[in-house]
Every structure is written in structure tokens, then in C-alpha cells.
Design a protein around this motif. Structure first.
Motif, PDB file in Angstrom:
ATOM      1  N   GLY A   1      -7.071   4.975  18.010  1.00 44.67           N
ATOM      2  CA  GLY A   1      -8.162   4.319  17.295  1.00 44.67           C
ATOM      3  C   GLY A   1      -8.122   4.604  15.812  1.00 44.67           C
ATOM      4  N   ALA A   2      -7.797   5.852  15.451  1.00 49.84           N
ATOM      5  CA  ALA A   2      -7.719   6.222  14.039  1.00 49.84           C
ATOM      6  C   ALA A   2      -6.619   5.435  13.331  1.00 49.84           C
ATOM      7  N   LYS A   3      -5.468   5.323  13.967  1.00 45.68           N
ATOM      8  CA  LYS A   3      -4.364   4.575  13.370  1.00 45.68           C
ATOM      9  C   LYS A   3      -4.709   3.091  13.249  1.00 45.68           C
ATOM     10  N   HIS A   4      -5.362   2.558  14.272  1.00 48.53           N
ATOM     11  CA  HIS A   4      -5.776   1.153  14.224  1.00 48.53           C
ATOM     12  C   HIS A   4      -6.729   0.914  13.060  1.00 48.53           C
ATOM     13  N   PHE A   5      -7.676   1.821  12.886  1.00 49.34           N
ATOM     14  CA  PHE A   5      -8.627   1.693  11.782  1.00 49.34           C
ATOM     15  C   PHE A   5      -7.915   1.753  10.435  1.00 49.34           C
ATOM     16  N   LEU A   6      -7.016   2.696  10.279  1.00 51.00           N
ATOM     17  CA  LEU A   6      -6.322   2.852   8.998  1.00 51.00           C
ATOM     18  C   LEU A   6      -5.458   1.639   8.666  1.00 51.00           C
ATOM     19  N   LYS A   7      -4.872   1.028   9.676  1.00 51.92           N
ATOM     20  CA  LYS A   7      -4.024  -0.144   9.455  1.00 51.92           C
ATOM     21  C   LYS A   7      -4.832  -1.393   9.129  1.00 51.92           C
ATOM     22  N   ASN A   8      -6.041  -1.482   9.662  1.00 48.50           N
ATOM     23  CA  ASN A   8      -6.790  -2.738   9.586  1.00 48.50           C
ATOM     24  C   ASN A   8      -8.045  -2.686   8.714  1.00 48.50           C
ATOM     25  N   ASN A   9      -8.314  -1.553   8.098  1.00 50.17           N
ATOM     26  CA  ASN A   9      -9.546  -1.416   7.307  1.00 50.17           C
ATOM     27  C   ASN A   9      -9.298  -0.707   5.979  1.00 50.17           C
ATOM     28  N   GLU A  10      -8.226  -1.095   5.305  1.00 48.89           N
ATOM     29  CA  GLU A  10      -7.890  -0.433   4.040  1.00 48.89           C
ATOM     30  C   GLU A  10      -8.997  -0.581   3.000  1.00 48.89           C
ATOM     31  N   ALA A  11      -9.705  -1.700   3.041  1.00 47.85           N
ATOM     32  CA  ALA A  11     -10.776  -1.921   2.060  1.00 47.85           C
ATOM     33  C   ALA A  11     -11.874  -0.881   2.186  1.00 47.85           C
ATOM     34  N   ILE A  12     -12.014  -0.292   3.373  1.00 47.93           N
ATOM     35  CA  ILE A  12     -13.041   0.736   3.582  1.00 47.93           C
ATOM     36  C   ILE A  12     -12.516   2.115   3.211  1.00 47.93           C
ATOM     37  N   TRP A  13     -11.431   2.539   3.855  1.00 45.43           N
ATOM     38  CA  TRP A  13     -11.044   3.950   3.738  1.00 45.43           C
ATOM     39  C   TRP A  13     -10.346   4.288   2.432  1.00 45.43           C
ATOM     40  N   THR A  14      -9.726   3.326   1.773  1.00 48.19           N
ATOM     41  CA  THR A  14      -9.065   3.652   0.509  1.00 48.19           C
ATOM     42  C   THR A  14     -10.065   4.019  -0.591  1.00 48.19           C
ATOM     43  N   LYS A  15     -11.327   3.701  -0.380  1.00 46.73           N
ATOM     44  CA  LYS A  15     -12.363   4.100  -1.340  1.00 46.73           C
ATOM     45  C   LYS A  15     -12.716   5.577  -1.202  1.00 46.73           C
ATOM     46  N   TRP A  16     -12.286   6.190  -0.115  1.00 42.64           N
ATOM     47  CA  TRP A  16     -12.613   7.594   0.127  1.00 42.64           C
ATOM     48  C   TRP A  16     -11.623   8.559  -0.530  1.00 42.64           C
ATOM     49  N   VAL A  17     -10.455   8.036  -0.907  1.00 45.42           N
ATOM     50  CA  VAL A  17      -9.380   8.912  -1.397  1.00 45.42           C
ATOM     51  C   VAL A  17      -8.789   8.359  -2.689  1.00 45.42           C
ATOM     52  N   SER A  18      -7.965   9.171  -3.324  1.00 40.90           N
ATOM     53  CA  SER A  18      -7.263   8.724  -4.527  1.00 40.90           C
ATOM     54  C   SER A  18      -6.164   7.727  -4.154  1.00 40.90           C
ATOM     55  N   ALA A  19      -5.666   6.992  -5.140  1.00 42.49           N
ATOM     56  CA  ALA A  19      -4.596   6.022  -4.901  1.00 42.49           C
ATOM     57  C   ALA A  19      -3.347   6.724  -4.379  1.00 42.49           C
ATOM     58  N   GLU A  20      -3.067   7.915  -4.886  1.00 46.28           N
ATOM     59  CA  GLU A  20      -1.890   8.666  -4.449  1.00 46.28           C
ATOM     60  C   GLU A  20      -1.996   9.050  -2.981  1.00 46.28           C
ATOM     61  N   VAL A  21      -3.159   9.552  -2.595  1.00 43.57           N
ATOM     62  CA  VAL A  21      -3.370   9.926  -1.194  1.00 43.57           C
ATOM     63  C   VAL A  21      -3.314   8.692  -0.303  1.00 43.57           C
ATOM     64  N   ALA A  22      -3.901   7.595  -0.741  1.00 48.44           N
ATOM     65  CA  ALA A  22      -3.907   6.363   0.049  1.00 48.44           C
ATOM     66  C   ALA A  22      -2.487   5.896   0.355  1.00 48.44           C
ATOM     67  N   GLU A  23      -1.604   5.964  -0.612  1.00 57.04           N
ATOM     68  CA  GLU A  23      -0.219   5.525  -0.404  1.00 57.04           C
ATOM     69  C   GLU A  23       0.490   6.409   0.618  1.00 57.04           C
ATOM     70  N   LYS A  24       0.218   7.695   0.603  1.00 59.63           N
ATOM     71  CA  LYS A  24       0.832   8.605   1.566  1.00 59.63           C
ATOM     72  C   LYS A  24       0.329   8.327   2.980  1.00 59.63           C
ATOM     73  N   VAL A  25      -0.945   8.031   3.101  1.00 57.49           N
ATOM     74  CA  VAL A  25      -1.508   7.726   4.422  1.00 57.49           C
ATOM     75  C   VAL A  25      -0.960   6.409   4.938  1.00 57.49           C
ATOM     76  N   LYS A  26      -0.866   5.413   4.072  1.00 54.21           N
ATOM     77  CA  LYS A  26      -0.302   4.114   4.472  1.00 54.21           C
ATOM     78  C   LYS A  26       1.127   4.285   4.973  1.00 54.21           C
ATOM     79  N   ALA A  27       1.895   5.072   4.279  1.00 51.33           N
ATOM     80  CA  ALA A  27       3.286   5.296   4.679  1.00 51.33           C
ATOM     81  C   ALA A  27       3.371   5.963   6.047  1.00 51.33           C
ATOM     82  N   GLU A  28       2.381   6.771   6.371  1.00 49.69           N
ATOM     83  CA  GLU A  28       2.366   7.481   7.638  1.00 49.69           C
ATOM     84  C   GLU A  28       2.051   6.570   8.815  1.00 49.69           C
ATOM     85  N   VAL A  29       1.111   5.644   8.626  1.00 51.63           N
ATOM     86  CA  VAL A  29       0.628   4.844   9.761  1.00 51.63           C
ATOM     87  C   VAL A  29       1.276   3.464   9.866  1.00 51.63           C
ATOM     88  N   ASN A  30       1.916   3.023   8.818  1.00 52.47           N
ATOM     89  CA  ASN A  30       2.515   1.666   8.852  1.00 52.47           C
ATOM     90  C   ASN A  30       4.013   1.716   9.214  1.00 52.47           C
TER      91      ASN A  30
END
Length: 333
Positions: free
Chosen positions: A304-333
């Protein structure tokens, strides 16, 4: 309730001060997953973001509300309780915060844990005059009881739930029996879910207790009825939540505060991770939809966490810096 399994986490310590994204700087982090879906997926979401985005060695440990929060207060472990329903032990929690043992970092659920009486949206749309509990009780014919169609039904939760007690008290307070209703004991959570799902699939009337965030309300669009009065905390405590109280009054339903709780030790050393935990909050609609997807796909909290991260970037990327967001995207995509 499940006991908090501490054997796997005893002895774990926060290693050093958390700085940039090095695992050596972040170290070990323990995150409590409670034994319900929304808490499970949020714990796994935090795990992925902390590990991928901040270089932590985070692990999820099993917990439950009272044992987890008690352990955090008394033993300083686990480090994070992502979904803490703190009203269950409000006085103890507030004292622990005042004593410098714990920190409330954010509202896990931005609109809180919501309980009350609900009706299907298709029925609300067809009967726009029904806005409140009193409005619904004027129409027993719209909510036929399963055993006696001449009466209306209010479906209650299973024995032992606080919401079940409150619903029974509200049934008395709003004079539902005098207006032709019967209170239906569904026997279990599955029985309650089944009664709602059966009515919804058949587009029949249904009136009863439910709460959010839940998978059911992500799958079936429901409307929460207004209680027609403001919340009275004293009355809620005196009688609305006391099973044998003979004279309950009409009242609103208390909205539960649901916070992310961290130990003070972790907070003091967490650096940018605390910025994330302070920003990380989601609403019940978002969680309902995610839980419905998890249920339909028999998904784990990690799925569920991976599904959310893949499909709700507009929500969760506001919680972290751009650098952190790119690392998380690389992990789940």
C-alpha cells in the motif's frame, strides 16, 4: 489487543546525530505498526521514506495503541508511532510531553478519527431533506430492519467497542425506538461490514454506526449525518459513553485526535527527518481510497505504501525536499 513485541527492538539505539542522508549518520530507527490497516500502511510509508530518502536503517515493529505509547514513555522505544490515537490515554500522554519524554510531531489524520451514523450517498441524494440524525429517524420506511420490515434499523458495531456503546446511548437519546426503529446487533466487525455492503450493492436503505478512515468508506460512498447539536465534552464523558447511564442527551460525536508521536530523544537528534514528520499528514478521503485499494488487492502495508508513493506524488512530495523526493521515487519506481 496485541502486545507490543519489544524483543526485536530492545537494545536498539539512535546512532549519532542525523544530518544529511548517510545511514551512518541516521542509524537505526524503530517504527510502530499498529494492528489496523491505516496504521500499518503509514508505518511502512515512513519506513520507505526514511530509508530511501534519509539513509536510515528503519524497521517496522509490531505494536498497539496503549502498549506502544506506554513503552515509548517508559522505555524510549520504539522511536516513532506514526498513528497514535492519543485520546485513549490523553492524560498520560500530555504528561509525558510536558516531562520531555515524548513529542507530538504532527496530526497523522488531518481531520481526525471520525465516527458517527452514516447513510449511503445514493439515499442522501434521493432524500435531500435528510441531513441530521433526527431527519433520518422521521423515515423508518427508508431503513427497513432485516427481521421486521415494518420497523427501521440502526446497525450497531460489535460488543466491546466504544462506538457500539455510544451508538446504543445515542439510540436512546434521540428516541429512536419511539420513532419506529430497532437497534441491530451485528455481532462482529465483519457483520457490520456485511450489512453495509449488502445494502449498498442492492441500493437499499442503511443507517448505522461507522468510522473513518476505513476501506469500506473508500469503496462505498457514504454520508455522515449531522448530530444537530454541538459537542459537549462533559456530557460525552458523563453519559454518552457509559453503557448503563439511563439518561443520555443528544450530543455530537467526539472527533479523535490522531497524532504522530516520537520520543524526545529521537526528536532531538532527528534533524531534517523531524521536518518530514511535522509535515506528513493526510486526510481521511485519501486514506479511505488507499485502504479500499489495499483490501481489493489483498495488499500488505508495504504494498500500500509503494502504491501511494507511485500514484500520489502531488501529496507526498510536499512533505520532503526535492532531493529526498527524487531518492524515494528512484526506490519505488
Amino acid at each position: 489487543m496485541k502486545s507490543l513485541l519489544l524483543s526485536s527492538v530492545m537494545g536498539l539505539a539512535l546512532l549519532g546525530t542525523i544530518g544529511n542522508a548517510s545511514s551512518a549518520e541516521c542509524g537505526d530507527v524503530t517504527i510502530a505498526s499498529m494492528n489496523w490497516q491505516s496504521a500499518e500502511v503509514l508505518a511502512n510509508l515512513d519506513k520507505i521514506i526514511l530509508n530511501a530518502g534519509y539513509g536510515c536503517n528503519a524497521e517496522v515493529v509490531q505494536g498497539d495503541t496503549i502498549p506502544t505509547l506506554t513503552s515509548m514513555t517508559e522505555k524510549g522505544q520504539p522511536d516513532i508511532a506514526p498513528e497514535g490515537w492519543i485520546d485513549f490515554m490523553r492524560d498520560i500522554m500530555d504528561k509525558a510531553v510536558a516531562d520531555g519524554k515524548l513529542v507530538y510531531s504532527s496530526k497523522s489524520l488531518s481531520d481526525g478519527g471520525v465516527q458517527g451514523w452514516w447513510i449511503p450517498k445514493y439515499l442522501a441524494d434521493a432524500n435531500p431533506d435528510i441531513k441530521t440524525i433526527d431527519d433520518a429517524l422521521k423515515h423508518p420506511e427508508l431503513f427497513p430492519a432485516p427481521e421486521d420490515k415494518s420497523k427501521g434499523a440502526v446497525f450497531n458495531g460489535p460488543p466491546g467497542w466504544g462506538g457500539t456503546v455510544a451508538t446504543a446511548q445515542f439510540f436512546k437519546a434521540y428516541d429512536a425506538e419511539k420513532q419506529g426503529f430497532t437497534l441491530v446487533d451485528t455481532g462482529s466487525a465483519a457483520g457490520l461490514d456485511g450489512s453495509l455492503a449488502k445494502a449498498y450493492e442492492r441500493k437499499e436503505g442503511w443507517l448505522g454506526y461507522y468510522w473513518e478512515p476505513t476501506a469500506i468508506l473508500g469503496k462505498y460512498e457514504m454520508v455522515k449525518l449531522d448530530h444537530g447539536t454541538k459537542f459537549d465534552a462533559a456530557e460525552w464523558k458523563r453519559c454518552n459513553t457509559v453503557a448503563d447511564c439511563p439518561d443520555p442527551k443528544k450530543n455530537d460525536w467526539e472527533i479523535a485526535e490522531v497524532d504522530t508521536v516520537v520520543t524526545k530523544k529521537f526528536s532531538d537528534n532527528a534533524g531534517p527527518i523531524m521536518d518530514y514528520l511535522k509535515a506528513r499528514s493526510w486526510d481521511n478521503k485519501t486514506v479511505n481510497e488507499l485502504l479500499a485499494w489495499m483490501t481489493d488487492n489483498q495488499a500488505t502495508g508495504e504494498d500500500g505504501a509503494k502504491h501511494f508513493l507511485k500514484n500520489n506524488e502531488a501529496i507526498w512530495t510536499k512533505w520532503v525536499s526535492a532531493e529526498v523526493a527524487e531518492k524515494v521515487k528512484a526506490e519505488v519506481n
